[in-house]
Design a protein around this motif. Sequence first.
Motif, PDB file in Angstrom:
ATOM      1  N   ALA A  85       0.839  -1.204   0.000  1.00 43.26           N
ATOM      2  CA  ALA A  85       0.000   0.000   0.000  1.00 43.26           C
ATOM      3  C   ALA A  85       0.873   1.253   0.000  1.00 43.26           C
ATOM      4  N   LEU A  86       1.957   1.241   0.782  1.00 41.98           N
ATOM      5  CA  LEU A  86       2.852   2.401   0.794  1.00 41.98           C
ATOM      6  C   LEU A  86       3.480   2.600  -0.578  1.00 41.98           C
ATOM      7  N   TYR A  87       3.848   1.528  -1.245  1.00 37.72           N
ATOM      8  CA  TYR A  87       4.397   1.630  -2.606  1.00 37.72           C
ATOM      9  C   TYR A  87       3.360   2.260  -3.537  1.00 37.72           C
ATOM     10  N   LYS A  98       3.751  15.461   2.356  1.00 39.32           N
ATOM     11  CA  LYS A  98       3.874  14.755   1.089  1.00 39.32           C
ATOM     12  C   LYS A  98       5.330  14.580   0.662  1.00 39.32           C
ATOM     13  N   GLU A  99       6.105  15.673   0.716  1.00 39.31           N
ATOM     14  CA  GLU A  99       7.485  15.598   0.242  1.00 39.31           C
ATOM     15  C   GLU A  99       8.360  14.758   1.165  1.00 39.31           C
ATOM     16  N   VAL A 100       8.037  14.739   2.473  1.00 37.66           N
ATOM     17  CA  VAL A 100       8.803  13.923   3.419  1.00 37.66           C
ATOM     18  C   VAL A 100       8.533  12.442   3.169  1.00 37.66           C
ATOM     19  N   LEU A 101       7.268  12.087   2.984  1.00 40.03           N
ATOM     20  CA  LEU A 101       6.920  10.694   2.708  1.00 40.03           C
ATOM     21  C   LEU A 101       7.487  10.260   1.364  1.00 40.03           C
ATOM     22  N   LEU A 102       7.477  11.151   0.390  1.00 39.66           N
ATOM     23  CA  LEU A 102       8.064  10.853  -0.921  1.00 39.66           C
ATOM     24  C   LEU A 102       9.547  10.513  -0.783  1.00 39.66           C
ATOM     25  N   ASN A 103      10.272  11.341  -0.055  1.00 41.57           N
ATOM     26  CA  ASN A 103      11.704  11.095   0.122  1.00 41.57           C
ATOM     27  C   ASN A 103      11.969   9.792   0.862  1.00 41.57           C
ATOM     28  N   TYR A 104      11.113   9.485   1.824  1.00 44.87           N
ATOM     29  CA  TYR A 104      11.273   8.225   2.552  1.00 44.87           C
ATOM     30  C   TYR A 104      11.057   7.031   1.624  1.00 44.87           C
ATOM     31  N   CYS A 105      10.028   7.094   0.795  1.00 43.83           N
ATOM     32  CA  CYS A 105       9.759   5.986  -0.135  1.00 43.83           C
ATOM     33  C   CYS A 105      10.891   5.827  -1.149  1.00 43.83           C
ATOM     34  N   TRP A 108      13.916   6.437  -0.660  1.00 47.58           N
ATOM     35  CA  TRP A 108      15.013   5.812   0.078  1.00 47.58           C
ATOM     36  C   TRP A 108      14.735   4.343   0.376  1.00 47.58           C
ATOM     37  N   LEU A 109      13.498   4.022   0.802  1.00 46.87           N
ATOM     38  CA  LEU A 109      13.156   2.707   1.335  1.00 46.87           C
ATOM     39  C   LEU A 109      13.105   1.604   0.284  1.00 46.87           C
ATOM     40  N   PHE A 110      12.346   1.815  -0.781  1.00 49.85           N
ATOM     41  CA  PHE A 110      12.024   0.696  -1.667  1.00 49.85           C
ATOM     42  C   PHE A 110      13.208   0.158  -2.464  1.00 49.85           C
ATOM     43  N   PRO A 111      14.162   0.959  -2.898  1.00 53.09           N
ATOM     44  CA  PRO A 111      15.347   0.355  -3.526  1.00 53.09           C
ATOM     45  C   PRO A 111      16.114  -0.575  -2.590  1.00 53.09           C
ATOM     46  N   ILE A 112      16.149  -0.258  -1.292  1.00 55.76           N
ATOM     47  CA  ILE A 112      16.801  -1.147  -0.329  1.00 55.76           C
ATOM     48  C   ILE A 112      16.067  -2.482  -0.265  1.00 55.76           C
ATOM     49  N   LEU A 113      14.735  -2.421  -0.171  1.00 57.98           N
ATOM     50  CA  LEU A 113      13.938  -3.647  -0.070  1.00 57.98           C
ATOM     51  C   LEU A 113      14.033  -4.473  -1.355  1.00 57.98           C
TER      52      LEU A 113
END
Length: 360
Positions: A189-191, A297-304, A306-311
Amino acid sequence: MDYAIFGAQSIALGTYKAFHNLYSQKNICCFLVSKMGKNASVLDGIPVVELPAFAATLSQEEKNKIEILIATPENVMDEIETDLKRYGFCYYTRLTSSRWALLMGYHYICERKFMPLSALPVGCHKPDIITFMVKFYRDTLLKETYPMPPWITPIQVGAALCKERVADILDCDGENISTKNVNYSELTALYWIWKNRLSGSNIGNAKYYGLSHYRRILELSEDDILRLEDNDVDVVLPYPMPYEPNIETHHKQYLSVSDWEMLLVALQEIHPEYACAFPDILQQQYLYNYNIILAKKEVLLNYCIWLFPILERVEELSCPKGWERHDRYIGYMGETLETLYFMYNQDKLNIVHAGCRFLL
């Protein structure tokens, strides 16, 4: 009167830390459990005792001088109360998720860390916020009906893997990884939020976006919503939960040694600066559970970003590969990485905290 805490996991440990901090003059004699199982025998120097054994050492007069704080998930509290009555205890209090949040909020204010959102002044501007509440077709129905605030929107996860529909928004629409739900859990869902609301052709106009669960939602009042914009809040996270001896030991219960090693390799490859900080963060006790978040919005965007390439890199490195297995290991890693990301950036972002309400 002495006190005992029923429970021996993170809710109970958080209760002990807060109670000991706020009411240091009161004596907590032990943690109680129905059965020891895999529970530790001692938490923060306090013994963990099975209820039948504890009851057998006390007279009825002594039982009447002990108050028990039930600090467990709310769905087992009825059964616990029945057992307490059966063993002759008549003074007990349920620490519901809302009460636990109040206790932890005061505790963290005293310790000057993990700032509660409720401690900020109420502002005048009400920002547009959208929190997507994860639903799954096999979720057990709630026993009660809860009025949901207008800023909560259901989204069905793993929708590509079933024909049943339990929400109007599906994580298989638009750009998605819905078929990976067996490993990513609520992170599909976050993706979807990342690719279909924070970026792309259907970018949303709300100032804050978030993710919650079917049974766990951030508990935000109308005043809390008014606190966000005027206090320039970047992120709202659930109060972190403590684990002994540290969060590395806790999450190794859910991840194999090889999976854990591959997570560290992926971090070293993609974000070596975070990999350097990771050991220190792993050795502290506090973890952001559930992958629940509300952020600009921009904070969550930056987190995503960062996050999904690691996963994705972890999937490639895993043995067996991520697409060859069906467990929740990526979801567990997401909790650890959320803790790493926001604790690493705590001096750059205005991070505040709120209770996480458990719905029955």
